[in-house]
Design a protein around this motif. Sequence first.
Motif, PDB file in Angstrom:
ATOM      1  N   SER A   1       0.830  -1.199   0.000  1.00 44.17           N
ATOM      2  CA  SER A   1       0.000   0.000   0.000  1.00 44.17           C
ATOM      3  C   SER A   1       0.871   1.258   0.000  1.00 44.17           C
ATOM      4  CB  SER A   1      -0.925  -0.005   1.225  1.00 44.17           C
ATOM      5  OG  SER A   1      -0.150  -0.122   2.423  1.00 44.17           O
ATOM      6  N   ASP A   2       1.951   1.207   0.750  1.00 47.27           N
ATOM      7  CA  ASP A   2       2.977   2.250   0.682  1.00 47.27           C
ATOM      8  C   ASP A   2       4.079   1.724  -0.222  1.00 47.27           C
ATOM      9  OD1 ASP A   2       4.952   4.077   0.960  1.00 47.27           O
ATOM     10  OD2 ASP A   2       5.028   4.048   3.149  1.00 47.27           O
ATOM     11  N   ASP A   3       4.194   2.264  -1.428  1.00 45.09           N
ATOM     12  CA  ASP A   3       5.068   1.682  -2.435  1.00 45.09           C
ATOM     13  C   ASP A   3       6.538   1.989  -2.209  1.00 45.09           C
ATOM     14  OD1 ASP A   3       5.088   0.011  -4.698  1.00 45.09           O
ATOM     15  OD2 ASP A   3       5.599   1.723  -5.969  1.00 45.09           O
ATOM     16  N   ASN A   4       6.861   2.632  -1.106  1.00 49.62           N
ATOM     17  CA  ASN A   4       8.259   2.949  -0.829  1.00 49.62           C
ATOM     18  C   ASN A   4       8.558   2.716   0.647  1.00 49.62           C
ATOM     19  OD1 ASN A   4      10.808   3.717  -1.714  1.00 49.62           O
ATOM     20  ND2 ASN A   4      10.450   5.878  -1.257  1.00 49.62           N
ATOM     21  N   GLU A   5       8.078   1.624   1.166  1.00 51.14           N
ATOM     22  CA  GLU A   5       8.225   1.328   2.594  1.00 51.14           C
ATOM     23  C   GLU A   5       9.645   0.898   2.924  1.00 51.14           C
ATOM     24  OE1 GLU A   5       6.643  -1.987   5.820  1.00 51.14           O
ATOM     25  OE2 GLU A   5       5.581  -1.687   3.929  1.00 51.14           O
ATOM     26  N   ARG A   6      10.191   1.452   3.968  1.00 51.60           N
ATOM     27  CA  ARG A   6      11.516   1.035   4.427  1.00 51.60           C
ATOM     28  C   ARG A   6      11.417  -0.275   5.211  1.00 51.60           C
ATOM     29  NH1 ARG A   6      14.372   6.585   6.739  1.00 51.60           N
ATOM     30  NH2 ARG A   6      14.311   7.757   4.767  1.00 51.60           N
ATOM     31  N   PHE A   7      12.491  -1.047   5.176  1.00 55.75           N
ATOM     32  CA  PHE A   7      12.541  -2.266   5.980  1.00 55.75           C
ATOM     33  C   PHE A   7      13.970  -2.500   6.437  1.00 55.75           C
ATOM     34  CE2 PHE A   7      14.194  -4.031   2.114  1.00 55.75           C
ATOM     35  CZ  PHE A   7      14.986  -5.103   2.509  1.00 55.75           C
ATOM     36  N   ASN A   8      14.108  -3.289   7.469  1.00 58.58           N
ATOM     37  CA  ASN A   8      15.423  -3.732   7.917  1.00 58.58           C
ATOM     38  C   ASN A   8      15.299  -5.131   8.486  1.00 58.58           C
ATOM     39  OD1 ASN A   8      15.248  -3.547  11.096  1.00 58.58           O
ATOM     40  ND2 ASN A   8      14.345  -1.645  10.294  1.00 58.58           N
ATOM     41  N   ARG A   9      16.347  -5.895   8.345  1.00 59.89           N
ATOM     42  CA  ARG A   9      16.393  -7.238   8.905  1.00 59.89           C
ATOM     43  C   ARG A   9      17.741  -7.461   9.574  1.00 59.89           C
ATOM     44  NH1 ARG A   9      14.003  -9.376   4.069  1.00 59.89           N
ATOM     45  NH2 ARG A   9      16.008 -10.229   3.418  1.00 59.89           N
ATOM     46  N   ALA A  10      17.736  -8.201  10.660  1.00 57.49           N
ATOM     47  CA  ALA A  10      18.971  -8.574  11.339  1.00 57.49           C
ATOM     48  C   ALA A  10      18.856 -10.038  11.753  1.00 57.49           C
ATOM     49  CB  ALA A  10      19.215  -7.692  12.556  1.00 57.49           C
ATOM     50  N   GLU A  11      19.880 -10.809  11.462  1.00 58.54           N
ATOM     51  CA  GLU A  11      19.869 -12.237  11.752  1.00 58.54           C
ATOM     52  C   GLU A  11      21.207 -12.636  12.355  1.00 58.54           C
ATOM     53  OE1 GLU A  11      19.005 -14.221   8.092  1.00 58.54           O
ATOM     54  OE2 GLU A  11      17.204 -13.033   7.682  1.00 58.54           O
ATOM     55  N   LEU A  12      21.158 -13.453  13.399  1.00 60.16           N
ATOM     56  CA  LEU A  12      22.376 -13.916  14.059  1.00 60.16           C
ATOM     57  C   LEU A  12      22.209 -15.378  14.454  1.00 60.16           C
ATOM     58  CD1 LEU A  12      25.178 -13.249  15.266  1.00 60.16           C
ATOM     59  CD2 LEU A  12      24.007 -12.657  17.395  1.00 60.16           C
ATOM     60  N   GLN A  13      23.205 -16.209  14.116  1.00 60.97           N
ATOM     61  CA  GLN A  13      23.204 -17.619  14.474  1.00 60.97           C
ATOM     62  C   GLN A  13      24.541 -17.965  15.121  1.00 60.97           C
ATOM     63  OE1 GLN A  13      21.330 -20.347  11.446  1.00 60.97           O
ATOM     64  NE2 GLN A  13      21.527 -18.545  10.129  1.00 60.97           N
ATOM     65  N   LEU A  14      24.481 -18.676  16.233  1.00 63.77           N
ATOM     66  CA  LEU A  14      25.673 -19.041  17.004  1.00 63.77           C
ATOM     67  C   LEU A  14      25.685 -20.535  17.262  1.00 63.77           C
ATOM     68  CD1 LEU A  14      25.394 -16.213  19.711  1.00 63.77           C
ATOM     69  CD2 LEU A  14      26.782 -16.151  17.638  1.00 63.77           C
ATOM     70  N   THR A  15      26.849 -21.172  17.098  1.00 62.34           N
ATOM     71  CA  THR A  15      27.018 -22.597  17.379  1.00 62.34           C
ATOM     72  C   THR A  15      28.315 -22.805  18.140  1.00 62.34           C
ATOM     73  OG1 THR A  15      25.874 -23.195  15.325  1.00 62.34           O
ATOM     74  CG2 THR A  15      27.164 -24.908  16.385  1.00 62.34           C
ATOM     75  N   GLY A  16      28.267 -23.614  19.184  1.00 62.07           N
ATOM     76  CA  GLY A  16      29.460 -24.004  19.925  1.00 62.07           C
ATOM     77  C   GLY A  16      29.421 -25.483  20.237  1.00 62.07           C
ATOM     78  N   VAL A  17      30.538 -26.191  20.014  1.00 63.05           N
ATOM     79  CA  VAL A  17      30.559 -27.655  20.140  1.00 63.05           C
ATOM     80  C   VAL A  17      31.776 -28.089  20.946  1.00 63.05           C
ATOM     81  CG1 VAL A  17      30.482 -29.849  18.892  1.00 63.05           C
ATOM     82  CG2 VAL A  17      29.486 -27.798  17.852  1.00 63.05           C
ATOM     83  N   ARG A  18      31.562 -29.002  21.891  1.00 60.74           N
ATOM     84  CA  ARG A  18      32.639 -29.614  22.661  1.00 60.74           C
ATOM     85  C   ARG A  18      32.393 -31.108  22.790  1.00 60.74           C
ATOM     86  NH1 ARG A  18      35.698 -26.678  26.295  1.00 60.74           N
ATOM     87  NH2 ARG A  18      36.745 -28.687  26.623  1.00 60.74           N
TER      88      ARG A  18
END
Length: 276
Positions: free
Chosen positions: A130-147
């Motif tokens: 509906s707003d043809d110029n809408e701003r967006f942002n995304r942030a993604e973080l994945q962490l893995t630790g193995v012992r």
Amino acid sequence: YHPLNWTLGISNDWFLSGYAEIEQRKLVIYDNDSGDELGRFQRGTRRIGVDLGQPWGEFGELRLGISHQVQRTSPDIVSEAYNGPRDKTRVRETGLRLGVVIDQLDYANFPQRGYRVQGEAVLGRLGGLSDDNERFNRAELQLTGVRTWRGHTLNAYARGLHTGSDSGRLGRYTLGGFHQLSGYKPGQLDGNYVLFGRLTYYKRLDNPPLFTRGLFIGGTLEAGNAWERRGDLSLSNLRGGGSLFLGADTGLGPMYFGLTYAPGGSAGLVLFIGRP
């Protein structure tokens, strides 16, 4: 992937990388709490982009690039309880992307030691709404630790996802399915904010079958949830799930046979091929 042989910073092998992707899949929307099916859709995605990157040897890499994608969604069956868009939608996304990967795991599947960090941030604009110029942002973080101690391995994994667009048509995240909140249907929980954690135990068995790196027996404890609005995000309403499995690392990728259960979901029997 094209090396540039620049001598800037800590690396002399900067690179350019281009990519293009076409995807067509079925999309099922559920009620987050009851698991009732609300609608089935067809979703097609076309994506293209280019990155400027810097490799960090065996440590990882950094990428900065521009991406553009077009996503078309059309309904097949929609129930009266569904309150989202019922017509065909077309959404365009153009954004600036920053991604980093630090990978020190000894194996991609069933690792025994090491850690991995993967992060991505995207800033841009949406079109077709509906707003043809809408701003967006995304942030993604994945962490893995193995012992690993004397053949017993603990693998801790955590993921946090956020999208700043309230359109609900692009960039939404889902939870559910094997090792992604076991005991819930694949993609049952959806929202603009996701928190998820998983603790996996497995032990490598002796005498693995032919054509496998190893045969493993183990289990998981999982917790997470998806929220529509940032104000609803709370650790007090995380959902739980878990699994018991027999797994093998084969030339075709990891394979699992196991049992799943969630107090708010159901119990199930699963045969899974690929990385959860």
